[in-house]
Each structure stands twice: as C-alpha cells, then as structure tokens.
Design a protein around this motif. Structure first.
Motif, short mmCIF file in Angstrom:
data_model
loop_
_atom_site.label_atom_id
_atom_site.label_comp_id
_atom_site.label_asym_id
_atom_site.label_seq_id
_atom_site.Cartn_x
_atom_site.Cartn_y
_atom_site.Cartn_z
N LEU A 275 8.89 -10.64 1.17
CA LEU A 275 8.88 -12.10 1.04
C LEU A 275 9.25 -12.80 2.36
CD1 LEU A 275 10.58 -12.49 -2.47
CD2 LEU A 275 8.16 -12.79 -1.95
N GLN A 276 10.02 -12.06 3.20
CA GLN A 276 10.44 -12.63 4.50
C GLN A 276 9.43 -12.33 5.60
OE1 GLN A 276 13.20 -14.44 4.64
NE2 GLN A 276 13.87 -13.93 2.57
N SER A 277 8.52 -11.38 5.32
CA SER A 277 7.66 -10.86 6.39
C SER A 277 6.46 -11.77 6.63
CB SER A 277 7.21 -9.45 5.99
OG SER A 277 5.98 -9.16 6.55
N GLU A 278 5.93 -11.69 7.86
CA GLU A 278 4.75 -12.48 8.24
C GLU A 278 3.47 -11.74 7.87
OE1 GLU A 278 5.12 -15.54 10.37
OE2 GLU A 278 7.18 -15.33 9.65
N THR A 279 3.59 -10.42 7.65
CA THR A 279 2.40 -9.62 7.35
C THR A 279 2.43 -9.18 5.88
OG1 THR A 279 3.68 -7.80 8.29
CG2 THR A 279 1.83 -8.63 9.61
N PRO A 280 1.71 -9.92 5.02
CA PRO A 280 1.77 -9.62 3.59
C PRO A 280 1.11 -8.29 3.24
CG PRO A 280 0.18 -11.37 4.03
CD PRO A 280 0.83 -11.04 5.34
N VAL A 281 1.62 -7.65 2.21
CA VAL A 281 1.00 -6.40 1.74
C VAL A 281 -0.11 -6.78 0.75
CG1 VAL A 281 3.16 -5.13 2.04
CG2 VAL A 281 2.63 -6.09 -0.19
N SER A 282 -0.97 -5.83 0.40
CA SER A 282 -2.09 -6.12 -0.49
C SER A 282 -1.57 -6.53 -1.88
CB SER A 282 -2.99 -4.89 -0.62
OG SER A 282 -2.32 -3.91 -1.38
N VAL A 283 -2.44 -7.24 -2.61
CA VAL A 283 -2.04 -7.70 -3.95
C VAL A 283 -1.76 -6.49 -4.86
CG1 VAL A 283 -2.79 -8.96 -6.02
CG2 VAL A 283 -3.17 -9.93 -3.76
N ASP A 284 -2.57 -5.42 -4.72
CA ASP A 284 -2.32 -4.21 -5.52
C ASP A 284 -0.93 -3.67 -5.27
OD1 ASP A 284 -4.69 -4.21 -6.80
OD2 ASP A 284 -5.66 -2.73 -5.48
N GLU A 285 -0.53 -3.66 -3.99
CA GLU A 285 0.79 -3.16 -3.63
C GLU A 285 1.88 -4.11 -4.15
OE1 GLU A 285 1.89 -0.44 -2.75
OE2 GLU A 285 3.76 -0.71 -1.64
N GLN A 286 1.62 -5.41 -4.09
CA GLN A 286 2.59 -6.37 -4.65
C GLN A 286 2.79 -6.10 -6.13
OE1 GLN A 286 1.53 -10.52 -3.90
NE2 GLN A 286 0.88 -10.06 -1.83
N ILE A 287 1.69 -5.92 -6.86
CA ILE A 287 1.78 -5.68 -8.31
C ILE A 287 2.60 -4.41 -8.55
CG2 ILE A 287 0.47 -5.13 -10.42
CD1 ILE A 287 -1.80 -6.91 -9.30
N ARG A 288 2.31 -3.38 -7.75
CA ARG A 288 3.02 -2.11 -7.92
C ARG A 288 4.53 -2.30 -7.71
NH1 ARG A 288 5.23 2.24 -5.51
NH2 ARG A 288 5.19 1.28 -3.44
N LEU A 289 4.89 -2.98 -6.62
CA LEU A 289 6.32 -3.16 -6.31
C LEU A 289 7.04 -3.95 -7.41
CD1 LEU A 289 6.24 -4.03 -2.48
CD2 LEU A 289 7.27 -1.99 -3.53
N PHE A 290 6.43 -5.05 -7.88
CA PHE A 290 7.10 -5.86 -8.91
C PHE A 290 7.21 -5.08 -10.23
CE2 PHE A 290 5.99 -9.55 -6.12
CZ PHE A 290 7.25 -10.13 -6.05
N ILE A 291 6.18 -4.25 -10.53
CA ILE A 291 6.25 -3.48 -11.79
C ILE A 291 7.30 -2.37 -11.68
CG2 ILE A 291 4.98 -1.89 -13.32
CD1 ILE A 291 2.64 -3.78 -13.26
N GLU A 292 7.38 -1.71 -10.53
CA GLU A 292 8.42 -0.66 -10.37
C GLU A 292 9.81 -1.29 -10.44
OE1 GLU A 292 7.85 2.34 -10.81
OE2 GLU A 292 5.69 2.25 -10.54
N ASP A 293 9.96 -2.46 -9.85
CA ASP A 293 11.25 -3.16 -9.91
C ASP A 293 11.58 -3.49 -11.37
OD1 ASP A 293 13.54 -4.52 -8.76
OD2 ASP A 293 12.52 -6.41 -9.20
N ARG A 294 10.56 -3.95 -12.10
CA ARG A 294 10.77 -4.31 -13.53
C ARG A 294 11.10 -3.07 -14.34
NH1 ARG A 294 6.52 -7.27 -13.73
NH2 ARG A 294 7.85 -8.90 -12.84
N GLN A 295 10.51 -1.93 -13.99
CA GLN A 295 10.81 -0.69 -14.73
C GLN A 295 12.28 -0.34 -14.58
OE1 GLN A 295 8.27 1.43 -16.42
NE2 GLN A 295 10.24 1.95 -17.36
#
Ligand code: ADP
Ligand code: TYD
Length: 200
Positions: free
Chosen positions: A53-73
C-alpha cells in the motif's frame, strides 16, 4: 443468540474505524462479549499488504487478491473462528466485501471475488454497515488525517469512485447503507438502533 458477526465497509476515509470503535465500546458496555477485528491484519500477509500500500510499484491484481485472501485465512483461523466458537460478537473493520470492491473490475468481477472467499469457507456476516460517502469528501478527510500529506495506493479519487460503485452494486439485504456525510453521532445512532433490533 446475542453474538453477532458485524462488518463495517466503505471507501478509505468514510468513517468506518470511528464507527467500529463506537459500536465496540457500546456492546462492551452492555457486558456482551465482543472482539474488535480489522483487515488487513498485522500478521505476516498483512505486513506485506501494508508494504504494498506504501509502494509506488503496485503488484498484479491476482497477487493482491491472493495476499488479501491469505491474510483473511489467518484472521479466520486465529480470530474469527475462535470468537464464533466462544460465542463472542465480532465487530470488524473490513472483510471480503472490500476484496470484491477494491480488486473487482471488468477483468475479474466483484461477484467472482466474493465467490472465491465463500469457497474458502469464510462465513457470511449477520450485518454489514456500509458507510457511503463521496470520494471527494473521503479524499479531503484522508489528506487532513495524514501528517505527511502522503496517500496510500488506493487513496485516489478516481479509483475510489470505482470502488464505491462496486460496493453499491453488491449491497444485498445484509447491508445497511448509511450516509457518511452525516455527523459521527447521527451515524452512530442509526447503527446503534439497528444493532438493538438485530439482537432482538
Ligand atoms: P476510515 O476508517 O473509513 O478510513 P476514519 O474513521 O479513520 O475512516 O475517519 C477518517 C477521518 O474522518 C478521521 O480523521 C475521522 O476523525 C473523520 N471522521 C470520521 N467520521 C466523520 C464524520 N461523520 N464527519 C466528519 N469527519 C469524520
Ligand atoms: P484500511 O487500513 O482499512 O484503510 P482505511 O482505514 O484508510 O479505510 O485498509 C487498507 C487498504 O486495504 C484500503 O485501501 C482498502 C484495502 N483493502 C483491499 O484492497 N482489499 C481487501 O480485501 C481489504 C480487506 C482491504
């Protein structure tokens, strides 16, 4: 049963965290066992998300979905599930509806993202308090609250307009849509009255 799973949703700066704390304190004052949770969490995936969220270089949407789902798990295993097993009420700042609203687009729809979360076994909440606000007002609040004046990855007016559209589109009968331009007290009164009906 007084134990409820309550979620707050809205765009950044809508006033969710403020209302979460107010509802949490109100429920605790009634001696109802209650836990305050928030996503993204402070766990290992949550820390990666904060960096992103602080970075200037965003990761792909697939990777965003993966990270938020793993965090939710992790949140489900460590917090949500044990709370439910112990009959505690949960008051939660963001849940999988944020995943759908922020990562959803014409490439992967909000409905498909909700589907991915349900497939994981994440339970549906009893109530979603959706605080609706104009992105321009949200941006004014975000800039005012940031000491450095710096904003995060998703804190852009045009992006938040899309996120708001997604939230409004996915709102079903679990959602209570509240006008976020009202005062904190007015908003909390609406939430408190609805909560009292919810617990019967
Ligand atoms: P969020 O968690 O949705 O990002 P916050 O609860 O942190 O939002 O609120 C964002 C900012 O707006 C904070 O500075 C907060 O004090 C302020 N705020 C919250 N609710 C209201 C309101 N109803 N009217 C005006 N300002 C508000
Ligand atoms: P948060 O700390 O709740 O932001 P704020 O207090 O400003 O509302 O959430 C951080 C960011 O993470 C926020 O921009 C929304 C985003 N987010 C997603 O994109 N997907 C998700 O699944 C979740 C839970 C949050």
């Amino acid at each position: 049963m007084k134990n409820k799973f309550i979620v707050f949703e809205g765009i950044d700066g809508s006033g969710k965290s403020t209302q979460c704390s107010l509802l949490y304190s109100y429920i605790a004052s009634k001696d109802i066992p209650v836990k305050l949770l928030a996503e993204p969490t402070s766990g290992i995936y949550g820390q990666q998300i904060r960096k992103m969220l602080q970075s200037e270089t965003p990761v792909s949407v697939d990777e965003q979905i993966r990270l938020f789902i793993e965090d939710r798990q992790q949140d489900f295993d460590l917090n949500i599930k044990p709370c439910m097993e112990h009959g505690q009420t949960i008051v939660m700042d963001r849940y999988f509806y944020s995943n759908a609203a922020y990562q959803g687009s014409s490439i992967i729809s909000p409905e498909d993202i909700i589907g991915k979360n349900i497939e994981r076994g994440f339970p549906l909440p009893d109530r979603v308090y959706y605080i609706d606000i104009e992105p321009a007002e949200a941006m004014r609040r975000i800039t005012a609250r940031s000491a450095s004046g710096k904003t995060e990855l998703f804190e852009k007016k045009t992006f938040l307009e899309g996120v708001r559209k997604n939230f409004l589109h996915m709102a079903d009968n679990r959602f209570l849509k509240i006008d976020g331009s009202a005062s904190q007290d007015e908003i909390f009164n609406i939430i408190k009255n609805d909560y009292l009906v919810l617990i019967g």
